[in-house]
Design a protein around this motif. Structure first.
Motif, PDB file in Angstrom:
ATOM      1  N   TRP A  37       0.838  -1.208   0.000  1.00  0.00           N
ATOM      2  CA  TRP A  37       0.000   0.000   0.000  1.00  0.00           C
ATOM      3  C   TRP A  37       0.875   1.260   0.000  1.00  0.00           C
ATOM      4  O   TRP A  37       0.636   2.204  -0.751  1.00  0.00           O
ATOM      5  N   GLN A  46      -0.268   9.773   2.139  1.00  0.00           N
ATOM      6  CA  GLN A  46      -0.434   8.836   3.259  1.00  0.00           C
ATOM      7  C   GLN A  46      -0.630   9.569   4.585  1.00  0.00           C
ATOM      8  O   GLN A  46      -1.223   9.023   5.508  1.00  0.00           O
ATOM      9  N   THR A  54     -16.396   3.271   6.743  1.00  0.00           N
ATOM     10  CA  THR A  54     -15.978   1.884   6.913  1.00  0.00           C
ATOM     11  C   THR A  54     -17.141   1.097   7.499  1.00  0.00           C
ATOM     12  O   THR A  54     -18.170   1.661   7.863  1.00  0.00           O
ATOM     13  N   MET A  71      -4.971   7.207   5.537  1.00  0.00           N
ATOM     14  CA  MET A  71      -5.214   5.956   4.804  1.00  0.00           C
ATOM     15  C   MET A  71      -4.454   4.736   5.329  1.00  0.00           C
ATOM     16  O   MET A  71      -5.045   3.657   5.443  1.00  0.00           O
ATOM     17  N   TYR A  74      -6.388   2.943   7.911  1.00  0.00           N
ATOM     18  CA  TYR A  74      -7.708   2.391   7.587  1.00  0.00           C
ATOM     19  C   TYR A  74      -7.767   0.946   8.072  1.00  0.00           C
ATOM     20  O   TYR A  74      -6.790   0.206   7.950  1.00  0.00           O
ATOM     21  N   TRP A  76      -8.472  -2.231   7.319  1.00  0.00           N
ATOM     22  CA  TRP A  76      -8.803  -3.266   6.327  1.00  0.00           C
ATOM     23  C   TRP A  76      -9.110  -4.562   7.064  1.00  0.00           C
ATOM     24  O   TRP A  76      -8.382  -4.919   8.000  1.00  0.00           O
ATOM     25  N   VAL A 150      -9.170   2.608  -0.870  1.00  0.00           N
ATOM     26  CA  VAL A 150      -9.110   1.769   0.341  1.00  0.00           C
ATOM     27  C   VAL A 150     -10.061   0.584   0.224  1.00  0.00           C
ATOM     28  O   VAL A 150      -9.758  -0.519   0.696  1.00  0.00           O
ATOM     29  N   ARG A 154      -9.515  -3.402   0.434  1.00  0.00           N
ATOM     30  CA  ARG A 154     -10.277  -4.354   1.246  1.00  0.00           C
ATOM     31  C   ARG A 154     -10.776  -5.531   0.405  1.00  0.00           C
ATOM     32  O   ARG A 154     -10.828  -6.666   0.867  1.00  0.00           O
TER      33      ARG A 154
END
Ligand code: BYC
Length: 470
Positions: A37, A46, A54, A71, A74, A76, A150, A154
């Motif tokens: 990522w 970033q 989410t 990010m 995040y 995931w 994002v 996922r």
């Protein structure tokens, strides 16, 4: 069951803590994902605070909560739609038998291939879009781009979960390979052609999210029918996220059309050169972009006549989107007439399922075009946008490399080569579009080539500072 546990290292609703082996394997993959990522995801953003949504649970109320996050932070994770009790196989030769909670040995490599192909597209799209943040038309759009990025990350997690949980060592190796192939890489490209095309401007992004994410919708819907229940449940949840990506495409293109019509009105002309000189996308240019991305996305359905599609259906691995809408779920006695360059052919329906899916996809694609054409008509112009024929610029299937116009007419190779610049973006067209891509990051302000959206995200105003740049 549907609540998501965010206190764990990997958020999930699959009781991951109860399966230590799987948990360890995924925790081993997690830093590799984060490295990917940081190396291949959106460049230079970033540290920005982004207003993202989410999931907190997978049911309708709980899956979309919003908050500001950087990010790389995040969460995931692994979210599957709830299991339906006593679900049975809905199509193919084993119709009516219980669905599988494990992978049957005889379908192992085919299922792995389907999951890897699907999984490969997700990080590919993030890679394709990684530079777009630098030329965003607004903070609203920048935030939407990052939301998509994002969520594609996922979706990669979703497929990696299946590989790790059900395919043992091969699955773990495939999960590593998903991070090792890269979009457009000469040595290790992504699997499907569309995912190796550069997306270097926002007009391409809107076309990609309109056409290619919609292919994603159809492929996910067909995998959601699968007899392999964990795949079905995974795809069902992914579809809830996919809807926003297509929304970005459809509204993005509608805003481009709106702005172009405003400029045409201000200038009192539809002359393409003058529209361009005023900093907007003329409608003929937009049509070329639609031709490019629609034809590329049509290839993602595979060949019109495919033994892979036939056996995937007969074996219950991959159905048709919304399988329950059909009457015959076995299709052993049906034929379909297919138009090929050698004339009309009768093909067993099972072998023509890629084409069946492509046709329903095209009907879905028409919806946006009708809407944009209404905008154009209301503004008093005769121009109409259109989808290219399924025979135009095909790289696979029976129409591969045939000299066909976007209207579907077979012409001479010489005429095709001479006129291709009328139908697809030329280098000069692309350079012009690139010249429009000036970054706008003042809250509420929009680039001159696109109209503002009708509303902001989650009832916030359009002027909200959706991304706080560090
Ligand atoms: N490019 O029998 P054929 C998404 C290969 S998008 C390169 O014609 P089949 C997303 C094919 O792999 C959705 N190669 O087709 C959107 C096969 O090779 P093998 C992605 C291609 O197998 C935006 C051979 O040619 N989902 O989610 O019936 C952002 C003969 O294949 C192409 C999936 O892909 C191509 N375009 O169908 C982020 C679903 N087309 O296997 C994400 C999973 C075909 O003989 N995949 N080939 O070595 C599938 O269902 C099928 O693999 C395909 C092809 C529909 C892709």
């Amino acid at each position: 069951m549907s609540g998501i546990n965010y206190s764990e290292k990997i958020p999930n609703n699959i009781n991951l803590a109860n399966d230590r082996t799987l948990q360890r394997a995924l925790e081993h993959w997690q830093p590799h994902f984060l490295d990917w990522w940081k190396g291949m995801g959106p460049t230079d953003f970033q540290g920005a605070d982004v207003y993202l949504r989410t999931a907190t649970s997978v049911d309708a109320d709980g899956w979309a909560t919003y908050g500001t996050v950087k990010m790389p932070d995040y969460r995931w994770g692994i979210f599957l739609a709830d299991q339906q009790s006593e679900r049975t196989i809905g199509f193919g030769d084993s119709m009516g038998r219980p669905v599988w909670q494990q992978v049957p040995g005889e379908f192992r490599s085919t299922l792995r291939r389907l999951i890897v192909t699907q999984g490969d597209t997700e990080p590919a799209s993030v890679e394709q879009q990684r530079l777009l943040g630098h030329t965003c038309p607004s903070l609203y759009d920048l935030r939407n781009l990052f939301q998509i990025n994002v969520e594609e990350g996922r979706h990669l997690w979703a497929m990696v979960y299946l590989l790790h949980a059900y395919f043992g060592r091969d699955g773990r190796e495939e999960a590593e390979e998903l991070l090792a192939r890269h979009s457009g890489d000469a040595d290790k490209p992504r699997i499907l052609t569309t995912f190796n095309e550069p997306i270097s401007d926002w007009l391409s992004l809107y076309c990609f999210t309109y056409f290619t994410d919609r292919d994603g919708k159809y492929q996910l819907k067909s995998l959601a029918e699968s007899a392999f229940d964990p795949l079905s449940r995974t795809c069902r949840f992914m579809l809830t996220e996919e809807a926003h990506h297509m929304f970005v495409g459809e509204t993005g293109l509608a805003r481009v059309v709106k702005r172009t019509l405003e400029v045409m009105k201000e200038l009192g002309t539809d002359d393409a050169a003058r529209v361009r000189a005023a900093g907007a996308v003329d409608l003929a240019l937009l049509q070329k972009y639609l031709n490019f991305w629609c034809s590329s996305s049509l290839d993602l359905f595979g060949s019109e006549i495919s033994s892979n599609a036939a056996s995937n259906f007969a074996n219950g691995l991959k159905g048709r989107p919304d399988e329950s809408q059909y009457e015959d779920h076995v299709l052993r006695d049906k034929q379909l007439k297919l138009d090929t360059p050698d004339g009309v052919q009768d093909v067993p329906m099972l072998n023509a399922l890629n084409e069946v899916m492509r046709e329903s996809y095209l009907k879905d694609c028409e919806i946006g075009l009708k809407r944009w054409n209404r905008q154009i008509e209301r503004a008093g112009h005769a121009f109409r946008l259109a989808l290219p024929s399924t025979r135009f610029r095909r790289s696979i299937g029976s129409w591969v490399n045939q000299p066909v116009t976007p209207e579907g007419k077979l012409i001479s190779r010489e005429e095709f080569d001479r006129r291709i610049g009328e139908w697809l973006p030329t280098e000069a067209d692309r350079a012009f579009v690139r010249s429009l891509m000036q970054r706008v990051v003042e809250p509420g302000k929009m680039a001159g080539w696109i109209a503002p959206p009708e509303r902001g995200i989650n009832n916030l105003p359009v002027e909200y500072e959706y991304v706080k740049l560090s």
